[in-house]
Design an enzyme around this catalytic site. Structure first.
Site, PDB file in Angstrom:
ATOM      1  CB  SER A 171      -0.939  -0.095   1.212  1.00 25.27           C
ATOM      2  OG  SER A 171      -1.878   0.929   1.200  1.00 25.27           O
ATOM      3  CG  HIS A 376      -5.776  -2.202   0.784  1.00 26.24           C
ATOM      4  ND1 HIS A 376      -5.220  -1.873  -0.438  1.00 26.24           N
ATOM      5  CD2 HIS A 376      -5.135  -1.422   1.691  1.00 26.24           C
ATOM      6  CE1 HIS A 376      -4.295  -0.952  -0.271  1.00 26.24           C
ATOM      7  NE2 HIS A 376      -4.216  -0.657   1.005  1.00 26.24           N
TER       8      HIS A 376
END
Ligand SMILES: *[C@@H]1O[C@H](CO)[C@@H](O)[C@H](O)[C@H]1NC(C)=O
Ligand SMILES: *[C@@H]1O[C@H](CO)[C@@H](O)[C@H](O)[C@H]1NC(C)=O
Length: 401
Positions: A171, A376
């Site tokens: 990320s 995610h």
């Protein structure tokens, strides 16, 4: 032996064995439960899995002191793992034997775990006091990439005598490499290959609830400024304490924080992130970031551009010689990049990863995880990533020696 005692003993053993299999808890996580009333620091945590970690202190050009962890090994180039937004180096080992950090360490790689300024391991500065000086928090992902990464990378290369390293970023942990490669192009050659997990660059067309946060971002940032909140989600900050207080409530913590918050933001995937994993993760997550970093990401989403921080026309002119902030030049990011995205990732949308894929000049592989539900946070906390993700990482490490 007395029958009664024998019966008691058998009952006891059966109960013990049963408790081991309750909720089908893997033994590695069970072991962690024994001693985590308080969150263990990185080195103590790694010891549970038989790994001897060491901690270095890295000083950035602008005076921040960063905690850098290492589990030494002898195989291949050093590997640098960079955590994501409001996270720390802990994230790479919270899944125990099934985590990427412990797995790479057991394969005898030389694994380094970075921490960006302001988080639990890097809340220090040669002059500034994070509790008193607002200017300590005057940074965003720009400074993570422009100052923190060079200091971390140079420390690793000088301690190991290696000319290059392999980087893996989750990320925001890969966003900062695009900042690095574009603002300090000389660092491109120090990165053998960057593996970008859940790549974050463009944040266009975000789905709810992030779209709602985007909609009210201006008001949220304004309110935080009025309240003088510079640090978000730090261990000693009101937002961080509130998050912990709610999320650690036994009955409702998982429902509110995982079902209500983490999954709604990152994508629903209960199979990979059940309550017993959450109990461990919440002892380490979240960690601090600055209001300015939130603001910068918000600007990227709203302006639909990957640009430097927007201070408003007047200050922009002073900072950048232009009333609008300049875009980061992705064409200058010449390091080899592997992009790995997931279909159920509501933060790193495939549509945005496609744009990044087109703009980076040296994408050597682009992979979308086959499993439909992968979200995610699964990249670091998922139960079965050794099956869905690690084989690709091992292949990258083999192919980019
Ligand atoms: C980490 O925790 C262990 C055990 O509590 C402690 O002995 C050690 O000093 C800590 N390390 C750091 C760097 O704080
Ligand atoms: C500032 O921008 C102007 C117009 O683009 C350019 O002509 C000038 O050289 C720039 N000055 C500096 C110091 O970069």
């Amino acid at each position: 032996m007395n029958m009664f005692l024998l019966l008691l003993l058998v009952t006891y053993i059966v109960a013990m064995v049963n408790s081991l299999f309750a909720y089908n808890v893997p033994y590695n996580i069970k072991q962690q439960f024994l001693d985590t009333d308080k969150p263990l620091n990185f080195t103590a945590h790694a010891r549970i899995y038989g790994q001897r970690a060491v901690e270095y202190e890295v000083q950035t050009e602008d005076g921040y002191l960063l905690g850098l962890h290492r589990i030494p090994g002898r195989r291949g180039l050093p590997i640098l793992l960079m955590h994501g937004y409001t996270d720390t180096s802990d994230t790479w080992i919270v899944r125990g034997y099934k985590s990427l950090g412990i797995t790479l360490a057991s394969l005898n790689y030389d694994v380094w775990f970075g921490n960006i300024r302001g988080n639990r391991y890097s809340r220090r500065h040669v002059k500034l006091n994070p509790d008193k000086d607002a200017s300590f928090w005057d940074y965003s992902f720009h400074e993570y990439g422009h100052y923190d990464l060079p200091a971390i990378i140079d420390t690793i290369l000088s301690k190991t005598g290696s000319a290059k390293l392999n980087a893996i970023g989750h990320s925001q942990g890969n966003t900062i490499f695009y900042v690095l490669g574009s603002t300090r192009p000389e660092y491109n050659k120090k990165i053998n290959v960057l593996t970008a997990l859940a790549p974050i660059c463009y944040l266009n067309n975000l789905p709810p609830p992030l779209s709602k946060i985007e909609l009210y971002g201006y008001e949220i940032i304004g309110a935080l400024m009025k309240l003088g909140v510079n640090e978000i989600f730090g261990d000693v900050s009101p937002s961080g304490r509130a998050a912990k207080a709610i999320c650690e409530r036994p009955e409702v913590g998982y429902a509110i924080c995982v079902l209500g918050a983490i999954f709604s933001v990152s994508g629903y995937d209960a199979e990979e992130f059940p309550p017993y994993i959450f109990d461990v993760v919440i002892k380490h997550y979240p960690a601090a970031t600055s209001r300015k970093n939130f603001n910068h990401f918000w600007q990227v989403a709203v302006r639909e551009r990957f640009s430097k921080f927007d201070y408003g026309p007047e200050k922009n002119y002073v900072e950048y010689n232009s009333t609008i902030p300049p875009d980061y030049n992705l064409k200058a990011v010449t390091m080899p990049v592997v992009l790995i995205a997931a279909k159920n990732d509501k933060v790193s949308l495939i549509s945005n990863v496609e744009i990044l894929n087109q703009q980076l000049p040296n994408v050597v592989a682009y992979k979308i995880i086959e499993r439909d539900l992968t979200n995610h946070v699964d990249f670091v906390w998922g139960s079965n990533m050794y099956e869905y993700l690690f084989p690709y990482i091992f292949a990258i490490l083999r192919n980019f020696q």
